[in-house]
Write an enzyme that holds these catalytic residues in place. Structure first.
Site, PDB file in Angstrom:
ATOM      1  N   ASP A   1      59.631  30.166  19.009  1.00  0.00           N
ATOM      2  CA  ASP A   1      61.387  30.487  19.143  1.00  0.00           C
ATOM      3  C   ASP A   1      61.838  29.152  19.907  1.00  0.00           C
ATOM      4  O   ASP A   1      60.927  28.614  20.644  1.00  0.00           O
ATOM      5  CB  ASP A   1      61.106  31.601  19.744  1.00  0.00           C
ATOM      6  CG  ASP A   1      62.356  32.330  19.922  1.00  0.00           C
ATOM      7  OD1 ASP A   1      63.399  31.465  19.480  1.00  0.00           O
ATOM      8  OD2 ASP A   1      62.645  33.389  20.480  1.00  0.00           O
TER       9      ASP A   1
ATOM     10  N   ASP B   1      56.096  34.208  23.773  1.00  0.00           N
ATOM     11  CA  ASP B   1      55.687  35.032  25.222  1.00  0.00           C
ATOM     12  C   ASP B   1      56.213  36.417  25.292  1.00  0.00           C
ATOM     13  O   ASP B   1      55.991  36.857  26.265  1.00  0.00           O
ATOM     14  CB  ASP B   1      56.679  33.959  26.224  1.00  0.00           C
ATOM     15  CG  ASP B   1      58.196  33.943  25.870  1.00  0.00           C
ATOM     16  OD1 ASP B   1      58.494  34.570  25.079  1.00  0.00           O
ATOM     17  OD2 ASP B   1      59.028  33.594  26.653  1.00  0.00           O
TER      18      ASP B   1
ATOM     19  N   GLU C   1      20.553  20.831  14.010  1.00  0.00           N
ATOM     20  CA  GLU C   1      19.808  21.675  14.727  1.00  0.00           C
ATOM     21  C   GLU C   1      20.765  21.646  16.260  1.00  0.00           C
ATOM     22  O   GLU C   1      20.954  22.615  16.896  1.00  0.00           O
ATOM     23  CB  GLU C   1      18.308  21.517  15.436  1.00  0.00           C
ATOM     24  CG  GLU C   1      17.453  21.513  14.457  1.00  0.00           C
ATOM     25  CD  GLU C   1      16.953  20.172  13.754  1.00  0.00           C
ATOM     26  OE1 GLU C   1      15.524  19.872  13.601  1.00  0.00           O
ATOM     27  OE2 GLU C   1      17.978  19.156  13.823  1.00  0.00           O
TER      28      GLU C   1
ATOM     29  N   ASP D   1      18.105  14.264  17.507  1.00  0.00           N
ATOM     30  CA  ASP D   1      18.891  15.244  17.959  1.00  0.00           C
ATOM     31  C   ASP D   1      19.246  14.809  19.173  1.00  0.00           C
ATOM     32  O   ASP D   1      20.759  14.731  19.549  1.00  0.00           O
ATOM     33  CB  ASP D   1      18.061  16.442  18.147  1.00  0.00           C
ATOM     34  CG  ASP D   1      17.722  17.088  16.635  1.00  0.00           C
ATOM     35  OD1 ASP D   1      18.610  16.780  15.793  1.00  0.00           O
ATOM     36  OD2 ASP D   1      16.980  18.018  16.934  1.00  0.00           O
TER      37      ASP D   1
END
Length: 873
Positions: free
Chosen positions: A354, A615, A311, A712
């Protein structure tokens, strides 16, 4: 992540101009024809006409990005398979009257969606703030009156329209696609659109050559996203907004493919979902067939299905990723725009990039100077600096270009000032050289011409025979093959005179030598490459540069480039052959955008998790093909909006930090999943067996709910765990098959411990209602104690238990164990239908837990050893 508005196809009709003025046509027309087609002139547009065109064509902005509203982002979080199943189970629980269970489950769904939507909203808001850093004005010629003189003024870039005449100078960003009308020594950085590291020469042509040079190679065209490195120009705008080359390239981008994180979570999710959907019918049928039970067992059946469900997965995943993203933003100025991308970073085993601006600094440096015989000669560098200095001074240039700046940085200022400048012929793209005329104070009546420029153009002006010229060209070619850039230097003595010098005087020169330059290395690149290699990340360089230049950079950084593949070679390979070549190749040179995207796609198809750092607009296809797209803050707008991760600086060290943070979060998520799923599976198997064997329910729905809530709450500690260093040394990827093997094996161990507890409970408890309550209490206690043991023994950081730092998982496990022992004995026990247990039960339970812990530790050690061996390259 923001969404893009749909892109209409770019045609002359959408531009609203005749066909000749479409984005491709201006390159084939004369300047006069272009101005006529645009209904403009050298004096620019009238203000009234510009306003009409702005209303007609729209603002000069890239395709609009619609911000996603908070409610919509919240609803989109329900796409997660586990979140959707939890919502379904919560609604089923409410429908069968299990209000407590349904309320808790629906609350977990709401918290998960809120955490995820808030984290992504903050990331988008941070990334949007970067837009304020880009240039927003352009210098334009406009006429206040239709027949009046033009006025030069700055206007917002968004107000530019086709037909506007603009002026460009050093440092300016080209605000739209333009055709040059006049240019003086113009060199333009096109890295944002082509990836070229060196500036390219641009000049006006009245009658363009009909030869097809390619879109970006046309010398008289400049494109949006480029920037002026040197020189000045006057140009007419031919395309704006969505009609520019930059926008059209973005419009062709396909929707991002499913990432590694999405595949892994979906694979694990759907396997468990199938099992969960089978569980309630099995429980109902077994209860009806063996014990004559009806729909009264439906809440228990739903509780069993919920018991298998992790959960807290959406909450733990979102919290772990959000904490990692927050730490990155605060400590390293790295913005993670899409939270699952942080896991993808942790799983990256191939990083494509690059070299320009990442491994190098976008500026050249002088390597050495050679004379005509190939020997080092500082005099050659001296004369090159004299040329650069006096050309800069006498030609009234605003700043030196990058090559001259590199040369001047190595010069002695006193030696330069020892000469008197007489005249200068600045560089132009036709001659491809620059000349400075100087006078030495001790040599009256004599002027010295110092010429510097491209090797071929300087040598053809030197007094050399063919043999010497070919020898020098061969020497230059050998240096160029190593990736260096060369400038040739030559001198000539001339009698002093008063009249102006012209290019005709650049004849009969005496060759002096070559200045050899290469790209300056990024200071952090070598260390970052070593760190990435230690973390199991292979770096692939995908560049548009010369193969020798890329290979030289690799060698300078201590990386052996091996065989370099060029675009021509890649085009001849099938996908299978390219995949084989990509495994052993580090450098791919002369790559166009489609080559980069194909290489990244091939690597992903070969089983790698890929990251791509880019970029420019030419990097968009590869960024979308990768599992995670990364860009620096200075990237063009469209790339920055598309990227999953934005760096404050284009620095490999920042990527290394981001990968480490991704592995940190991923290791915590993986640990949570392994522990939760194995424990839950063991409990479900035990519940199903008990439901078949016992005449009563082994645990009431309310007890299952409380047990799940306790476990939990304890599991939230995994979002704050500090993984062991070994977990950060290799890519962390959630592999469904590996997880299923793990949870099956350790789940069966857990089920055996539970079934052993059943036997003990049957021996130590009485029959009847009181015995059932004691049975419920005994199994409740054993469940929480075994889950506490699992949290401690299966965690990734258990070997670092000796640390003095706070350990949230230890504290959570201790609280869980204490709850399991105390709750049945407290006043809350009777409310939950649990009775006190006899002392003999605790003695036998301690024996079971000791054996279980020993078996678990041995199995975990063997698993870790096998997992470490298989993870080695």
């Amino acid at each position: 992540m923001p969404e893009t508005a749909p892109q209409a196809p770019v045609t002359s009709d959408t531009l609203g101009l005749p066909a000749a003025s479409s984005a491709a046509a201006p390159g084939a027309l004369t300047s006069l024809q272009v101005l006529r087609q645009l209904d403009s002139g050298p004096r620019g547009l009238a203000e009234a006409e510009a306003e009409r065109r702005l209303a007609r064509y729209g603002e000069n902005v890239l395709p609009a990005w619609r911000p996603v509203s908070r409610p919509r982002r919240f609803l989109r979080s329900l796409r997660d398979p586990f979140t959707a199943v939890l919502l379904f189970l919560g609604l089923v629980s409410v429908s069968v009257g299990a209000w407590g269970s349904g309320s808790v489950i629906l609350s977990l769904v709401a918290v998960s969606c809120l955490l995820r939507s808030s984290g992504e909203h903050r990331a988008d808001r941070s990334a949007a703030a970067l837009r304020e850093l880009v240039t927003t004005t352009a210098t334009v010629l406009r006429r206040p009156e239709a027949h009046g003189p033009p006025v030069t003024r700055d206007i917002p870039v968004g107000e530019l329209v086709p037909g506007d005449v603009i002026r460009l100078g050093p440092g300016d960003v080209v605000p739209a696609d333009v055709r040059l009308l006049r240019a003086s020594g113009l060199r333009v950085h096109q890295a944002a659109v082509t990836g070229e590291s060196a500036p390219v020469s641009k000049y006006s042509l009245d009658s363009p050559d009909a030869t097809d040079l390619g879109t970006f190679a046309q010398p008289h065209m400049c494109y949006q996203g480029s920037s002026v490195a040197y020189g000045s120009a006057t140009a007419v705008v031919v395309a704006t907004g969505a009609r520019t080359r930059l926008a059209s390239a973005y419009g062709r981008i396909e929707r991002r493919r499913e990432s590694a994180f999405d595949k892994a979570v979906h694979g694990i999710s759907w396997t468990l979902i199938r099992f969960m959907l089978l569980t309630p019918p099995l429980v109902l049928m077994a209860g009806a067939a063996l014990h004559g039970r009806g729909l009264e067992t439906l809440p228990f059946a739903v509780a069993v299905a919920v018991g298998l469900t992790p959960e807290m997965l959406p909450v733990v995943v979102t919290t772990a990723l959000a904490r990692g993203a927050s730490r990155l933003a605060d400590a390293h100025k790295v913005i993670v725009k899409r939270l699952p991308a942080l896991h993808d970073l942790g799983a990256v085993d191939v990083l494509c990039l690059d070299k320009t601006g990442t491994l190098t600094q976008d500026r050249p440096v002088v390597v050495h100077a050679l004379n005509a015989h190939g020997h080092d000669d500082p005099e050659v560098l001296h004369w090159a600096a004299v040329n650069a200095w006096w050309t800069l001074q006498l030609a009234d240039l605003p700043t030196p270009d990058a090559l001259d700046e590199a040369i001047l940085s190595q010069a002695d200022d006193d030696e330069l000032l020892a000469y008197d400048g007489v005249a200068a012929l600045p560089f132009d793209p036709v001659r491809r050289l620059a000349t400075a005329v100087v006078r030495h104070p001790g040599r009256l009546g004599t002027h010295t011409l110092v010429v510097k420029g491209s090797v071929e153009n300087v040598l053809e002006r030197c007094a050399l025979d063919d043999t010497d010229r070919q020898r020098l060209l061969a020497l230059a070619a050998r240096e160029a093959d190593t990736g260096a850039r060369l400038l040739a230097v030559a001198l000539a003595g001339r009698p002093a005179r008063r009249r102006d010098y012209t290019p005709a005087d650049e004849r009969g020169l005496t060759f002096r030598g070559f200045v050899v330059l290469s790209d300056a290395l990024a200071p952090t690149a070598a260390g970052a490459l070593d760190d990435l290699a230690c973390r199991g990340v292979a770096v692939k360089i995908l560049t548009g540069d010369h193969p020798g230049a890329a290979a030289r950079v690799c060698r300078d950084l201590g990386v052996e480039p091996g065989e370099v593949l060029t675009a021509d070679h890649i085009d001849r390979l099938t996908d299978t052959e390219l995949a084989e070549a990509a495994r052993r190749t580090t450098v791919f040179a002369r790559c166009a955008p489609e080559h980069k995207a194909r290489i990244v796609t091939t690597l992903r198809a070969d089983g790698h998790t890929t990251g791509f750092l880019g970029d420019g607009a030419n990097d968009l296809p590869a960024m979308h093909a990768a599992d995670v797209g990364i860009c620096p803050q200075g990237a063009v707008d469209v790339v920055r909006e598309t990227a999953d991760v934005v760096l404050a600086e284009k620095d490999l060290a920042a990527i290394d930090h981001a990968i480490t943070a991704g592995r940190h979060s991923s290791a915590n998520i993986a640990t949570y999943l392994r522990i939760t799923l194995s424990s839950n599976l063991g409990n479900v198997i035990a519940m199903l067996a008990a439901a078949l064997l016992l005449p009563f329910l082994p645990m009431l729905p309310a007890q299952v709910l409380v047990q799940n809530l306790c476990f939990d709450a304890a599991q939230l500690a995994f979002a704050h765990e500090r993984p062991a260093p070994a977990a950060l040394r290799r890519p962390t990827r959630l592999r469904p098959h590996g997880f299923l093997r793990f949870i099956t094996g350790f789940g069966l161990l857990n089920a055996i411990a539970d079934l052993s507890t059943f036997a003990v409970l049957i021996l130590t408890t009485t029959t009847g209602a009181e015995g059932q309550d004691a049975f419920h209490a005994g199994w409740f206690t054993e469940n929480l104690l075994t889950q506490a043991l699992v949290m401690l023994l299966l965690r990734s950081a258990r070997r670092s238990a000796g640390r003095r730092a706070p350990d949230p998982v230890r504290y959570a496990a201790a609280a869980l164990a204490l709850t399991g022992i105390v709750l049945p004995l407290s006043p809350i026990g009777p409310i939950l239908a649990m009775a006190p247990l006899p002392p003999a039960y605790y003695v036998l339970l301690a024996i079971i837990l000791t054996l279980y812990a020993a078996t678990l530790a041995v199995a975990a050690s063997r698993y870790d050893r096998h997992h470490s061996d298989s993870a080695r390259p």
